[in-house]
Motif scaffolding. Structure first.
Motif, PDB file in Angstrom:
ATOM      1  N   SER A 187     118.080  -4.496 -32.167  1.00 38.85           N
ATOM      2  CA  SER A 187     119.393  -5.049 -32.472  1.00 38.85           C
ATOM      3  C   SER A 187     119.228  -6.518 -32.840  1.00 38.85           C
ATOM      4  O   SER A 187     118.171  -7.127 -32.614  1.00 38.85           O
ATOM      5  CB  SER A 187     120.315  -4.904 -31.263  1.00 38.85           C
ATOM      6  OG  SER A 187     119.823  -5.671 -30.176  1.00 38.85           O
ATOM      7  N   LEU A 188     120.272  -7.112 -33.382  1.00 32.58           N
ATOM      8  CA  LEU A 188     120.198  -8.520 -33.763  1.00 32.58           C
ATOM      9  C   LEU A 188     119.920  -9.415 -32.561  1.00 32.58           C
ATOM     10  O   LEU A 188     119.278 -10.464 -32.693  1.00 32.58           O
ATOM     11  CB  LEU A 188     121.513  -8.949 -34.441  1.00 32.58           C
ATOM     12  CG  LEU A 188     121.547 -10.353 -35.030  1.00 32.58           C
ATOM     13  CD1 LEU A 188     120.478 -10.518 -36.101  1.00 32.58           C
ATOM     14  CD2 LEU A 188     122.922 -10.648 -35.610  1.00 32.58           C
ATOM     15  N   ASP A 189     120.368  -8.990 -31.363  1.00 32.90           N
ATOM     16  CA  ASP A 189     120.083  -9.775 -30.160  1.00 32.90           C
ATOM     17  C   ASP A 189     118.807  -9.320 -29.449  1.00 32.90           C
ATOM     18  O   ASP A 189     118.569  -9.686 -28.304  1.00 32.90           O
ATOM     19  CB  ASP A 189     121.278  -9.806 -29.199  1.00 32.90           C
ATOM     20  CG  ASP A 189     121.862  -8.442 -28.887  1.00 32.90           C
ATOM     21  OD1 ASP A 189     121.511  -7.464 -29.569  1.00 32.90           O
ATOM     22  OD2 ASP A 189     122.690  -8.338 -27.968  1.00 32.90           O
ATOM     23  N   GLY A 190     117.986  -8.507 -30.134  1.00 30.04           N
ATOM     24  CA  GLY A 190     116.623  -8.284 -29.681  1.00 30.04           C
ATOM     25  C   GLY A 190     116.362  -7.110 -28.769  1.00 30.04           C
ATOM     26  O   GLY A 190     115.312  -7.042 -28.131  1.00 30.04           O
ATOM     27  N   TYR A 191     117.272  -6.137 -28.714  1.00 29.76           N
ATOM     28  CA  TYR A 191     117.094  -5.007 -27.808  1.00 29.76           C
ATOM     29  C   TYR A 191     116.762  -3.721 -28.568  1.00 29.76           C
ATOM     30  O   TYR A 191     117.273  -3.484 -29.665  1.00 29.76           O
ATOM     31  CB  TYR A 191     118.360  -4.781 -26.973  1.00 29.76           C
ATOM     32  CG  TYR A 191     118.661  -5.951 -26.061  1.00 29.76           C
ATOM     33  CD1 TYR A 191     117.968  -6.127 -24.867  1.00 29.76           C
ATOM     34  CD2 TYR A 191     119.624  -6.895 -26.410  1.00 29.76           C
ATOM     35  CE1 TYR A 191     118.229  -7.200 -24.042  1.00 29.76           C
ATOM     36  CE2 TYR A 191     119.892  -7.977 -25.588  1.00 29.76           C
ATOM     37  CZ  TYR A 191     119.190  -8.125 -24.406  1.00 29.76           C
ATOM     38  OH  TYR A 191     119.448  -9.197 -23.588  1.00 29.76           O
ATOM     39  N   ILE A 192     115.925  -2.883 -27.952  1.00 24.15           N
ATOM     40  CA  ILE A 192     115.616  -1.573 -28.532  1.00 24.15           C
ATOM     41  C   ILE A 192     116.442  -0.463 -27.892  1.00 24.15           C
ATOM     42  O   ILE A 192     116.506   0.641 -28.422  1.00 24.15           O
ATOM     43  CB  ILE A 192     114.116  -1.235 -28.423  1.00 24.15           C
ATOM     44  CG1 ILE A 192     113.662  -1.178 -26.963  1.00 24.15           C
ATOM     45  CG2 ILE A 192     113.288  -2.215 -29.216  1.00 24.15           C
ATOM     46  CD1 ILE A 192     112.278  -0.601 -26.796  1.00 24.15           C
ATOM     47  N   GLU A 193     117.041  -0.758 -26.744  1.00 25.34           N
ATOM     48  CA  GLU A 193     117.971   0.149 -26.073  1.00 25.34           C
ATOM     49  C   GLU A 193     119.093  -0.690 -25.491  1.00 25.34           C
ATOM     50  O   GLU A 193     118.855  -1.814 -25.047  1.00 25.34           O
ATOM     51  CB  GLU A 193     117.310   0.918 -24.920  1.00 25.34           C
ATOM     52  CG  GLU A 193     116.251   1.911 -25.309  1.00 25.34           C
ATOM     53  CD  GLU A 193     115.642   2.592 -24.088  1.00 25.34           C
ATOM     54  OE1 GLU A 193     116.072   2.265 -22.951  1.00 25.34           O
ATOM     55  OE2 GLU A 193     114.747   3.418 -24.264  1.00 25.34           O
ATOM     56  N   ASP A 194     120.310  -0.137 -25.469  1.00 21.49           N
ATOM     57  CA  ASP A 194     121.379  -0.853 -24.792  1.00 21.49           C
ATOM     58  C   ASP A 194     121.312  -0.585 -23.287  1.00 21.49           C
ATOM     59  O   ASP A 194     120.373   0.056 -22.791  1.00 21.49           O
ATOM     60  CB  ASP A 194     122.753  -0.514 -25.381  1.00 21.49           C
ATOM     61  CG  ASP A 194     123.166   0.939 -25.173  1.00 21.49           C
ATOM     62  OD1 ASP A 194     122.603   1.620 -24.292  1.00 21.49           O
ATOM     63  OD2 ASP A 194     124.066   1.396 -25.905  1.00 21.49           O
ATOM     64  N   GLU A 195     122.283  -1.063 -22.543  1.00 21.28           N
ATOM     65  CA  GLU A 195     122.220  -0.961 -21.078  1.00 21.28           C
ATOM     66  C   GLU A 195     122.346   0.474 -20.577  1.00 21.28           C
ATOM     67  O   GLU A 195     122.031   0.763 -19.420  1.00 21.28           O
ATOM     68  CB  GLU A 195     123.311  -1.840 -20.460  1.00 21.28           C
ATOM     69  CG  GLU A 195     123.019  -3.327 -20.668  1.00 21.28           C
ATOM     70  CD  GLU A 195     124.138  -4.217 -20.174  1.00 21.28           C
ATOM     71  OE1 GLU A 195     125.298  -3.751 -20.155  1.00 21.28           O
ATOM     72  OE2 GLU A 195     123.850  -5.379 -19.823  1.00 21.28           O
ATOM     73  N   ARG A 196     122.783   1.396 -21.446  1.00 22.19           N
ATOM     74  CA  ARG A 196     122.867   2.817 -21.071  1.00 22.19           C
ATOM     75  C   ARG A 196     121.635   3.599 -21.529  1.00 22.19           C
ATOM     76  O   ARG A 196     121.576   4.813 -21.368  1.00 22.19           O
ATOM     77  CB  ARG A 196     124.127   3.444 -21.673  1.00 22.19           C
ATOM     78  CG  ARG A 196     125.435   2.843 -21.160  1.00 22.19           C
ATOM     79  CD  ARG A 196     126.620   3.415 -21.913  1.00 22.19           C
ATOM     80  NE  ARG A 196     126.545   3.069 -23.321  1.00 22.19           N
ATOM     81  CZ  ARG A 196     127.016   3.817 -24.325  1.00 22.19           C
ATOM     82  NH1 ARG A 196     127.573   4.979 -24.074  1.00 22.19           N
ATOM     83  NH2 ARG A 196     126.916   3.410 -25.568  1.00 22.19           N
ATOM     84  N   GLY A 197     120.659   2.916 -22.114  1.00 19.41           N
ATOM     85  CA  GLY A 197     119.463   3.587 -22.608  1.00 19.41           C
ATOM     86  C   GLY A 197     119.625   4.191 -23.986  1.00 19.41           C
ATOM     87  O   GLY A 197     118.769   4.941 -24.442  1.00 19.41           O
ATOM     88  N   VAL A 198     120.717   3.845 -24.681  1.00 15.08           N
ATOM     89  CA  VAL A 198     120.989   4.390 -26.016  1.00 15.08           C
ATOM     90  C   VAL A 198     120.351   3.500 -27.070  1.00 15.08           C
ATOM     91  O   VAL A 198     120.382   2.281 -26.976  1.00 15.08           O
ATOM     92  CB  VAL A 198     122.515   4.485 -26.253  1.00 15.08           C
ATOM     93  CG1 VAL A 198     122.818   4.923 -27.680  1.00 15.08           C
ATOM     94  CG2 VAL A 198     123.142   5.438 -25.251  1.00 15.08           C
TER      95      VAL A 198
END
Length: 199
Positions: free
Chosen positions: A11-22
Motif C-alpha cells: 500500500s502507499l503507506d507501506g503495508y502488504i496486509e491490513d490489520e485484518r490480514g487482507v
C-alpha cells in the motif's frame, strides 16, 4: 551469479496486509499483470515462506485459473517454470513440482544458491525477506505501490534496520500502481543516531 530480488505489492503507506490480514485491495489489472508475468520469466528460483507459497501454488494445482484467459495462462506457465524453495516448520509436503522444502532459512545455503544460479532469484513474504535483508543477501527491491492507504497491518519492508537504495527504474500504470526498482547498496541495524532530530 544470480541476483536475489525482493518483489512485493505494498500500500502507499507501506503495508502488504491490513490489520485484518487482507491484502486483496485492488482489482486485477491486465497491464500490471502482464508486466508481472514478464518479471517472473526472468526468475529461475522463488524463495517462499509457507503462507505465500500456499497462496501461489494454485497457479499449478488449479488448472481452471490458466483456462480463464491467455494472460492468466502465461502467468501460470511462467510461475511453473521456476524452481521453488519453501521455508516452513509446519508443512510436511509440497503440492507443486520442482519444489524443495526447508525447515529454516540458511543464509549460507542461499548465498551458494545465488553463486551457482544462471538466472535471478526472488524472495517473497515479508518475514522471509527480512531474514534475507538482515543477512545482506538482497540485491534488489522491486515494489508495486498500490494507490491505497490502509492505516496499519504488516509492513512490507524490514523494521529495525536501515537500507540504502539506488533507484534503477520506475513505471507508472494507468490504474495508479507504480513499480519501483531499487538496487540495495547496503544495510545495517538502526541506531538512535538514525532518528531525525526534533526541534
Amino acid at each position: 551469479m544470480g541476483k536475489l530480488i525482493y518483489v512485493t505489492n505494498v500500500s502507499l503507506d507501506g503495508y502488504i496486509e491490513d490489520e485484518r490480514g487482507v491484502f486483496a485491495w485492488f482489482p486485477l489489472d491486465e497491464e500490471v499483470f502482464a508486466f508481472t508475468t514478464d518479471l517472473l520469466r526472468s526468475v529461475g528460483t522463488f524463495l517462499y515462506g509457507r503462507r505465500l507459497y500456499e497462496a501461489m501454488a494454485v497457479w499449478e494445482t488449479d488448472a481452471t485459473l490458466a483456462a480463464q484467459s491467455d494472460l492468466m495462462a502465461d502467468f501460470a506457465s511462467a510461475w511453473q517454470a521456476a524452481s521453488k524453495v519453501v521455508y516452513s516448520t509446519t508443512l510436511t509436503t509440497v503440492s507443486t513440482a520442482d519444489t524443495r522444502l526447508e525447515r529454516r532459512f540458511d543464509p549460507a545455503a542461499v548465498h551458494d544458491l545465488k553463486a551457482t544460479a544462471s538466472s535471478d532469484l526472488t524472495v517473497g513474504g515479508a518475514n522471509l525477506a527480512t531474514q534475507a535483508f538482515q543477512a545482506g543477501l538482497v540485491d534488489e527491491c522491486q515494489l508495486f505501490v498500490l494507490p491505497i492507504v490502509v492505516g496499519g497491518g504488516k509492513p512490507g519492508l524490514p523494521t529495525g534496520m536501515r537500507a540504502d537504495l539506488e533507484l534503477l527504474d520506475e513505471r507508472r500504470f494507468r490504474n495508479g500502481v507504480v513499480h519501483l526498482r531499487y538496487r540495495v547498496l547496503g544495510q545495517r541495524p538502526t541506531t538512535p543516531s538514525d532518528s531525525p532530530a526534533l526541534g
